[in-house]
Motif scaffolding. Structure first.
Motif, PDB file in Angstrom:
ATOM      1  N   LEU A   1       0.831  -1.200   0.000  1.00 39.05           N
ATOM      2  CA  LEU A   1       0.000   0.000   0.000  1.00 39.05           C
ATOM      3  C   LEU A   1       0.868   1.254   0.000  1.00 39.05           C
ATOM      4  CD1 LEU A   1      -2.711   1.619   0.562  1.00 39.05           C
ATOM      5  CD2 LEU A   1      -2.202   1.279   2.983  1.00 39.05           C
ATOM      6  N   ALA A   2       0.528   2.184  -0.897  1.00 37.67           N
ATOM      7  CA  ALA A   2       1.196   3.482  -0.863  1.00 37.67           C
ATOM      8  C   ALA A   2       0.217   4.510  -0.327  1.00 37.67           C
ATOM      9  CB  ALA A   2       1.652   3.879  -2.256  1.00 37.67           C
ATOM     10  N   ILE A   3       0.616   5.230   0.712  1.00 35.93           N
ATOM     11  CA  ILE A   3      -0.193   6.355   1.182  1.00 35.93           C
ATOM     12  C   ILE A   3       0.413   7.612   0.577  1.00 35.93           C
ATOM     13  CG2 ILE A   3      -0.947   7.690   3.180  1.00 35.93           C
ATOM     14  CD1 ILE A   3      -0.889   5.218   4.858  1.00 35.93           C
TER      15      ILE A   3
ATOM     16  N   LYS B   1       6.809  -9.607  -2.929  1.00 37.20           N
ATOM     17  CA  LYS B   1       6.344 -10.780  -3.674  1.00 37.20           C
ATOM     18  C   LYS B   1       7.034 -12.050  -3.222  1.00 37.20           C
ATOM     19  CE  LYS B   1       4.127  -8.718  -7.503  1.00 37.20           C
ATOM     20  NZ  LYS B   1       4.605  -7.681  -8.440  1.00 37.20           N
ATOM     21  N   GLU B   2       8.358 -11.998  -3.039  1.00 38.75           N
ATOM     22  CA  GLU B   2       9.099 -13.229  -2.737  1.00 38.75           C
ATOM     23  C   GLU B   2       9.066 -13.544  -1.240  1.00 38.75           C
ATOM     24  OE1 GLU B   2      10.118 -14.809  -5.398  1.00 38.75           O
ATOM     25  OE2 GLU B   2       9.556 -13.074  -6.635  1.00 38.75           O
ATOM     26  N   LEU B   3       9.252 -12.533  -0.406  1.00 44.43           N
ATOM     27  CA  LEU B   3       9.306 -12.801   1.036  1.00 44.43           C
ATOM     28  C   LEU B   3       7.955 -12.579   1.714  1.00 44.43           C
ATOM     29  CD1 LEU B   3      12.757 -11.123   1.865  1.00 44.43           C
ATOM     30  CD2 LEU B   3      12.302 -13.477   1.227  1.00 44.43           C
ATOM     31  N   GLN B   4       6.944 -12.212   0.903  1.00 43.34           N
ATOM     32  CA  GLN B   4       5.576 -12.022   1.430  1.00 43.34           C
ATOM     33  C   GLN B   4       5.515 -11.037   2.592  1.00 43.34           C
ATOM     34  OE1 GLN B   4       5.570 -15.860   0.574  1.00 43.34           O
ATOM     35  NE2 GLN B   4       4.774 -14.930  -1.304  1.00 43.34           N
ATOM     36  N   ILE B   5       6.307  -9.991   2.498  1.00 45.17           N
ATOM     37  CA  ILE B   5       6.249  -8.970   3.540  1.00 45.17           C
ATOM     38  C   ILE B   5       5.263  -7.890   3.105  1.00 45.17           C
ATOM     39  CG2 ILE B   5       7.568  -7.195   4.749  1.00 45.17           C
ATOM     40  CD1 ILE B   5      10.025  -9.014   4.353  1.00 45.17           C
ATOM     41  N   THR B   6       4.319  -7.590   3.976  1.00 52.44           N
ATOM     42  CA  THR B   6       3.366  -6.521   3.689  1.00 52.44           C
ATOM     43  C   THR B   6       4.112  -5.187   3.742  1.00 52.44           C
ATOM     44  OG1 THR B   6       1.736  -7.856   4.833  1.00 52.44           O
ATOM     45  CG2 THR B   6       1.142  -5.573   4.375  1.00 52.44           C
ATOM     46  N   LEU B   7       3.823  -4.311   2.800  1.00 56.40           N
ATOM     47  CA  LEU B   7       4.546  -3.041   2.771  1.00 56.40           C
ATOM     48  C   LEU B   7       3.569  -1.878   2.864  1.00 56.40           C
ATOM     49  CD1 LEU B   7       7.138  -3.635  -0.114  1.00 56.40           C
ATOM     50  CD2 LEU B   7       7.546  -3.762   2.330  1.00 56.40           C
ATOM     51  N   LEU B   8       3.931  -0.903   3.683  1.00 59.20           N
ATOM     52  CA  LEU B   8       3.168   0.330   3.752  1.00 59.20           C
ATOM     53  C   LEU B   8       4.161   1.463   3.500  1.00 59.20           C
ATOM     54  CD1 LEU B   8       0.676   1.273   6.592  1.00 59.20           C
ATOM     55  CD2 LEU B   8       1.977   2.932   5.327  1.00 59.20           C
ATOM     56  N   LEU B   9       3.927   2.149   2.400  1.00 51.84           N
ATOM     57  CA  LEU B   9       4.889   3.143   1.954  1.00 51.84           C
ATOM     58  C   LEU B   9       4.228   4.506   1.953  1.00 51.84           C
ATOM     59  CD1 LEU B   9       7.589   3.700   0.283  1.00 51.84           C
ATOM     60  CD2 LEU B   9       6.185   3.336  -1.714  1.00 51.84           C
ATOM     61  N   VAL B  10       4.850   5.463   2.593  1.00 51.96           N
ATOM     62  CA  VAL B  10       4.322   6.821   2.578  1.00 51.96           C
ATOM     63  C   VAL B  10       5.169   7.658   1.642  1.00 51.96           C
ATOM     64  CG1 VAL B  10       4.141   8.924   3.942  1.00 51.96           C
ATOM     65  CG2 VAL B  10       3.281   6.785   4.845  1.00 51.96           C
ATOM     66  N   THR B  11       4.527   8.345   0.716  1.00 50.47           N
ATOM     67  CA  THR B  11       5.299   9.120  -0.246  1.00 50.47           C
ATOM     68  C   THR B  11       4.469  10.288  -0.765  1.00 50.47           C
ATOM     69  OG1 THR B  11       6.467   9.017  -2.359  1.00 50.47           O
ATOM     70  CG2 THR B  11       4.562   7.589  -2.124  1.00 50.47           C
ATOM     71  N   HIS B  12       5.126  11.303  -1.292  1.00 50.99           N
ATOM     72  CA  HIS B  12       4.367  12.359  -1.961  1.00 50.99           C
ATOM     73  C   HIS B  12       4.481  12.194  -3.471  1.00 50.99           C
ATOM     74  CE1 HIS B  12       8.436  14.070  -1.582  1.00 50.99           C
ATOM     75  NE2 HIS B  12       8.176  14.542  -2.777  1.00 50.99           N
ATOM     76  N   ASP B  13       5.219  11.160  -3.898  1.00 55.05           N
ATOM     77  CA  ASP B  13       5.484  10.969  -5.318  1.00 55.05           C
ATOM     78  C   ASP B  13       4.712   9.750  -5.833  1.00 55.05           C
ATOM     79  OD1 ASP B  13       6.452  10.868  -7.811  1.00 55.05           O
ATOM     80  OD2 ASP B  13       8.499  10.321  -7.262  1.00 55.05           O
ATOM     81  N   ILE B  14       3.510   9.984  -6.369  1.00 57.37           N
ATOM     82  CA  ILE B  14       2.673   8.876  -6.822  1.00 57.37           C
ATOM     83  C   ILE B  14       3.275   8.210  -8.050  1.00 57.37           C
ATOM     84  CG2 ILE B  14       0.316   8.197  -7.346  1.00 57.37           C
ATOM     85  CD1 ILE B  14      -0.456  11.122  -6.677  1.00 57.37           C
ATOM     86  N   GLY B  15       3.829   9.027  -8.935  1.00 58.77           N
ATOM     87  CA  GLY B  15       4.297   8.519 -10.221  1.00 58.77           C
ATOM     88  C   GLY B  15       5.300   7.397 -10.080  1.00 58.77           C
ATOM     89  N   ALA B  16       6.225   7.544  -9.134  1.00 57.10           N
ATOM     90  CA  ALA B  16       7.319   6.589  -9.018  1.00 57.10           C
ATOM     91  C   ALA B  16       6.853   5.220  -8.542  1.00 57.10           C
ATOM     92  CB  ALA B  16       8.385   7.131  -8.064  1.00 57.10           C
ATOM     93  N   VAL B  17       5.717   5.173  -7.832  1.00 55.71           N
ATOM     94  CA  VAL B  17       5.336   3.905  -7.206  1.00 55.71           C
ATOM     95  C   VAL B  17       4.139   3.222  -7.853  1.00 55.71           C
ATOM     96  CG1 VAL B  17       6.265   4.514  -4.965  1.00 55.71           C
ATOM     97  CG2 VAL B  17       3.896   5.078  -5.505  1.00 55.71           C
ATOM     98  N   SER B  18       3.405   3.961  -8.694  1.00 57.87           N
ATOM     99  CA  SER B  18       2.095   3.440  -9.088  1.00 57.87           C
ATOM    100  C   SER B  18       2.164   2.094  -9.807  1.00 57.87           C
ATOM    101  CB  SER B  18       1.355   4.471  -9.939  1.00 57.87           C
ATOM    102  OG  SER B  18       2.079   4.692 -11.118  1.00 57.87           O
TER     103      SER B  18
END
Lengths: 265, 280
Positions: A36-38, A191-208
């Protein structure tokens, strides 16, 4: 509230510093295995929300559940890995090797008055390997580049086998060409280690194109759903999210997204 | 000198004490320096002086108290001062460095009052200011030994917690560590070590033994444990060298110890430059 695979459930959380509202009625669920990207502009309350999640700030109103447990009673902090924005601006003259910094991620997991065991040392090396820095393990952290330093902090968060990794603006201070490989590494962890990720960013383009879910916030939560849904949003609407008085989408959108049929927006 | 060591108890006391504080002052010094608290050591040493002056004054006014060891009163003041610094840092959250001049000048102010009430300076006070080879009693040695065992034990047992606190306080908090109580234990240890060191290096120079060897060590060490190792090594060289020279030349040991430490620091700065030039 939330099914049993919800790692984080944020229920109607508001927060104010003195007279200013920073968060208003935030409703958000993070499911196991998601990325998830916030996103939100500066001053949108993203960092405050993270601090609440990490127990660094006390809740004023609303509820937060971590791994199904109320945050006030939550004790298993080693399940949550945290990579702060500050990791970019830490004291680079600090005399510690990569190995020592990553080891410090095990501090609370090992516990008071106990020492590292062989198996812990293995874990540290594994974590350093998983971010591709084994050859640098005995270097002082100040000798590494900004991108490498950020990987060290990821390794430190990974070493305690967290189920979720929370990253606050992790690519600030990382040069553009390394940002891509940095996100590729995050994708691998997810994907490989099945770690849930929560990412906070102001840059939507880079992560979408990497994340599975997106949440847009600016004091209020304006959108939360799967990335494809998010991409169907008109980009003009997007710029509106950065305004103050837009409340296009309902707040209780939180945990509906996995039933969605698309086209919600 | 070896003969002297065999023969005179005061020399044995001074050397053993010196060797002990050569370990604990730089050991805590590493944490103090990386946490950018160097000036706190200075502030606390001045509070310790107030405690010593108070003790000397009591001794003079009330003959019944002649057995009072100034070291104890120094420790009480030092620990009290450390707690007061923490209080001030809490009150002035955005001006945390303000605590240091307040405590430092408060300590000197009190010291001066106590000293003048005891009718001015004498050699006793001088030896506290700059250290002395002959002033260390057997009781001092035992007290300092107990403090050192306590401090080393705590640092070993809480090493990983102290490392995390020093490297990244926010992360320490986020991982559920009790940062406040750890910092409290740390600052009390610093206060005790300062009081313990003042017999040899003197009040005015205590902080130097906590900072200069560390500054030299950071120039050449790889990693935190190595930084601690070299800091203690440099600390020991300075203390032992300083005691030997001051014994033969009849100088105040504090001054000689600090000058040796500074020389080591200069050497490390130049050796690093030379190594860099060679490899380039």
């Amino acid at each position: 509230m939330g099914n049993k695979d919800s790692i984080i459930v944020i229920d109607d959380v508001s927060y104010r510093y003195e007279k200013e509202n920073v968060l208003e009625n935030i409703q958000l669920t993070v499911e196991a295995g998601s990325f998830l990207a916030i996103v939100g502009p500066n001053g949108s309350g993203k960092s405050t929300l993270l601090k609440l999640l990490l127990g660094l700030l006390k809740l004023q109103s609303g509820k937060i559940k971590l791994f199904g447990q109320d945050i006030a009673r939550f004790k298993e902090w080693h399940k949550i890995g945290y990579v702060s924005q500050k990791a970019n601006s830490f004291n680079t003259g600090f005399p510690a090797t990569v190995y020592e910094v990553v080891s410090s991620g095990l501090t609370t997991k090992i516990g008071l008055f106990r020492f590292m065991k062989k198996s812990d040392e293995q874990k540290v090396l594994q974590a350093i390997g998983s971010v591709g820095l084994l050859e640098f393990k005995d270097r002082n952290i100040g000798e590494l580049s900004g991108g490498q330093q950020q990987r060290v902090f990821i390794a430190r968060a990974l070493v305690s086998d967290p189920q979720i990794l929370i990253l606050d603006e992790p690519t600030v201070g990382v040069d553009a060409q390394n940002v891509e490989s940095f996100y590729a590494m995050l994708e691998h962890l997810n994907k490989e280690l099945q770690i849930t990720l929560l990412l906070v960013t102001h840059d939507i383009g880079a992560v979408s194109d990497k994340v599975s879910h997106v949440a847009c916030m600016n004091k209020k939560l304006h959108f939360h759903g799967e990335t494809e849904e998010f991409e169907q949003l008109d980009m003009k609407d997007m710029s509106l999210y950065y305004g103050h008085d837009v409340q296009i989408l309902s707040h209780d959108h939180g945990h509906q997204h996995h039933h969605h049929g698309g086209g919600h927006a | 000198m070896i003969d002297g060591l065999m023969q005179y108890e005061f020399l044995q006391n001074a050397f053993l004490t010196g060797i002990i504080i050569g370990i604990i002052a730089p050991l805590l010094g590493v944490f103090i320096v990386v946490r950018r608290l160097s000036l706190i050591a200075d502030a606390l040493s001045h509070v310790t002086l107030a405690g010593i002056a108070a003790s000397l004054l009591l001794e003079k006014k009330f003959l019944g108290l002649s057995g009072l060891n100034p070291l104890y009163m120094g420790m009480v003041f030092s620990v009290g001062g450390s707690l007061f610094i923490e209080k001030l840092r809490g009150v002035y959250k955005h001006y945390q460095e303000l605590a240091i001049p307040i405590i430092l000048s408060g300590g000197i102010g009190l010291s001066v009052i106590f000293i003048s009430m005891a009718d001015g300076f004498n050699t006793d006070i001088f030896s506290y200011l700059f250290g002395s080879v002959s002033a260390v009693s057997r009781l001092d040695l035992w007290t300092i030994l107990v403090i050192s065992v306590f401090v080393i034990l705590i640092v070993v047992l809480l090493y990983k917690e102290l490392f995390l606190l020093s490297f990244d306080e926010e992360h320490a908090k986020a991982s559920g560590m009790s940062v406040k109580s750890l910092h409290f234990i740390f600052i009390v240890m610093v206060a005790l070590v300062i009081a313990a060191s003042m017999r040899i290096v003197g009040i005015l120079l205590v902080s130097s033994l906590m900072t200069i060897p560390v500054a030299a060590s950071m120039r050449i060490a790889k990693g935190f444990k190595q930084t601690i190792f070299y800091s203690i090594l440099f600390g020991e060289i300075s203390v032992i060298g300083g005691l030997v020279i001051s014994y033969y030349a009849d100088l105040a040991p504090g001054g000689v110890i600090v000058v040796i430490a500074v020389c080591i620091l200069i050497l490390t700065i130049f050796s690093k430059k030379m190594m860099a030039a060679r490899s380039a």
